[in-house]
Design an enzyme around this catalytic site. Structure first.
Site, PDB file in Angstrom:
ATOM      1  CG  HIS A   1      -2.309   0.552   0.841  1.00  0.00           C
ATOM      2  ND1 HIS A   1      -3.435   0.377   1.620  1.00  0.00           N
ATOM      3  CD2 HIS A   1      -2.735   1.296  -0.208  1.00  0.00           C
ATOM      4  CE1 HIS A   1      -4.470   0.970   1.067  1.00  0.00           C
ATOM      5  NE2 HIS A   1      -4.072   1.550  -0.037  1.00  0.00           N
TER       6      HIS A   1
ATOM      7  CG  ASP B   1      -5.960  -0.476   4.870  1.00  0.00           C
ATOM      8  OD1 ASP B   1      -5.772  -1.460   5.607  1.00  0.00           O
ATOM      9  OD2 ASP B   1      -5.050   0.066   4.218  1.00  0.00           O
TER      10      ASP B   1
ATOM     11  CG  HIS C   1      -3.677  -1.786   8.967  1.00  0.00           C
ATOM     12  ND1 HIS C   1      -3.911  -2.804   8.049  1.00  0.00           N
ATOM     13  CD2 HIS C   1      -3.291  -2.396  10.119  1.00  0.00           C
ATOM     14  CE1 HIS C   1      -3.665  -3.967   8.629  1.00  0.00           C
ATOM     15  NE2 HIS C   1      -3.292  -3.751   9.888  1.00  0.00           N
TER      16      HIS C   1
ATOM     17  CG  ASP D   1      -2.135   2.081   5.420  1.00  0.00           C
ATOM     18  OD1 ASP D   1      -1.751   1.411   6.386  1.00  0.00           O
ATOM     19  OD2 ASP D   1      -2.640   1.568   4.397  1.00  0.00           O
TER      20      ASP D   1
ATOM     21  CG  HIS E   1       2.908  -1.461   4.463  1.00  0.00           C
ATOM     22  ND1 HIS E   1       2.305  -2.698   4.399  1.00  0.00           N
ATOM     23  CD2 HIS E   1       3.407  -1.352   5.720  1.00  0.00           C
ATOM     24  CE1 HIS E   1       2.421  -3.305   5.577  1.00  0.00           C
ATOM     25  NE2 HIS E   1       3.083  -2.514   6.381  1.00  0.00           N
TER      26      HIS E   1
ATOM     27  CG  ASP F   1      -4.698  -3.376   2.581  1.00  0.00           C
ATOM     28  OD1 ASP F   1      -4.788  -4.618   2.486  1.00  0.00           O
ATOM     29  OD2 ASP F   1      -3.725  -2.802   3.109  1.00  0.00           O
TER      30      ASP F   1
ATOM     31  CG  ASP G   1      -5.247  -5.285   5.471  1.00  0.00           C
ATOM     32  OD1 ASP G   1      -6.116  -4.390   5.409  1.00  0.00           O
ATOM     33  OD2 ASP G   1      -4.055  -5.031   5.776  1.00  0.00           O
TER      34      ASP G   1
ATOM     35  CD  GLU H   1      -0.045  -4.386   1.697  1.00  0.00           C
ATOM     36  OE1 GLU H   1       0.516  -5.502   1.782  1.00  0.00           O
ATOM     37  OE2 GLU H   1       0.517  -3.305   1.959  1.00  0.00           O
TER      38      GLU H   1
END
Length: 350
Positions: free
Chosen positions: A121, A144, A146, A148, A161, A252, A254, A297
């Site tokens: 990312h 996401d 996260h 980031d 990332h 992302d 995830d 990712e």
């Protein structure tokens, strides 16, 4: 309320300026960015290949797009790239993003809707930055687990990332040191033009930034509490009520629960369901304003077995296809009418 319907989409497109006013509905470009140095786990550089191998180009072609696969960028990795302020591989990441930024800008300038396949990312610096060169009034939806949005000073790991958004935001300009490899880019995004969906693993420094800048975000708890329909209504109203403008979707894998996307580097339990993730992309498509999307990712090396890799890559294809118009109602050829049973019986008797 969420914007939907072909008439509304057509009206919204007419309000966009410069290159971004072009209707890219029938032309999609796919660009691979096989890059992994924004984080520590090797294998994510193979993400573009496994997503293509899962049938991406065929799926998009079946949606009646003119699909242009631009292949993969060829990144140059420096043999010597020492950390700077604990930031790992800064020159390699900066150089890769500079190359990606130019490629994205050219694709948008040529009138395509672009799908960028990562890679990690950290590549969003170049992807969103290149998009902003052509469409400076864009907005960003970041899906996401996260945020980031760490700065080099707040990052616990030093992995880039986890820092791309910090390079983009104008409000963080005085918090960002001069990192080697990034002199080519300057902040271009306002915090009010960003919405997060799916957060559930936010570092302390990131939480402070989100609150301090008043960034709109939805954690998984918010999704549980409000429902994904309401989350998307608020998201699109926040970004589009003042002005209709191009959307950059940075997704992302995830963001999904690890049971659905096991082949990724930083999985976090309690993520999006399949239905929630696809609803997000369906609603973005319904605005008619999606201009660029990142899918990042996917890491086939981290799949426990071939089935885990296939599951993750197939999910990535579903997300991309849904963002570009695949619906759960199915795609049906149009027919003018259905013959009545009486007329069919009369024909048989003759």
């Amino acid at each position: 309320m969420a914007l939907r319907g072909s008439v509304i989409r057509a009206l919204l497109r007419t309000q966009l300026g410069h290159t971004c006013q072009q209707s890219r509905a029938q032309s999609v470009a796919v660009l691979g960015a096989p890059f992994s140095r924004g984080q520590k786990r090797r294998g994510v550089e193979h993400g573009p290949k496994v997503i293509r191998d899962a049938g991406l180009i065929e799926r998009l072609s079946s949606l009646d797009y003119s699909v242009h696969d631009f292949g993969d960028l060829n990144f140059h990795h420096l043999e010597k790239d020492e950390p700077y302020m604990d930031v790992k591989f800064p020159r390699s990441v900066g150089g890769a993003n500079k190359m990606l930024s130019g490629a994205v800008s050219r694709a948008i300038g040529a009138g395509h809707t672009l799908v960028m396949l990562g890679g990690d990312h950290s590549l969003a610096v170049g992807s969103v930055g290149g998009h902003a060169q052509q469409c400076p009034d864009l907005c960003v939806i970041w899906v996401d687990a996260h945020a980031d949005i760490n700065t080099p000073m707040t990052s616990p790991s030093g992995n880039l990332h986890g820092q791309p958004v910090a390079f983009m935001l104008k409000e963080l300009q005085d918090k960002m040191p001069d990192i080697p490899g990034f002199s080519w880019t300057k902040p271009f995004l306002s915090s009010r033009d960003l919405v997060y969906i799916g957060l559930r693993d936010v570092d302390p420094g990131e939480y402070h930034i989100l609150k301090d800048l008043g960034i709109q975000y939805f954690t998984m708890r918010d999704i549980d509490r409000l429902g994904i329909q309401r989350v998307m209504e608020v998201t699109l109203d926040h970004l589009l009520a003042r002005k209709q403008r191009p959307i950059h979707l940075s997704f992302d894998i995830d963001a999904f629960d690890p049971s659905l996307a096991p082949a990724t580097g930083t999985p976090v339990n309690g993520g999006l369901t399949y239905r929630e993730g696809i609803y997000i992309t369906e609603e973005i498509h319904n605005t008619g304003l999606l201009s660029v999307m990142d899918l990042v990712e996917v890491n086939p090396v981290l799949g426990a077995n071939p089935e885990a890799v296939e599951t993750t890559a197939s999910l990535a294809v579903d997300v991309i296809a849904s963002s570009l118009g695949q619906t759960r109602e199915g795609a049906h050829a149009s027919i003018d009418s259905i013959n009545s049973a009486k007329n069919d019986t009369e024909q048989l008797c003759l």
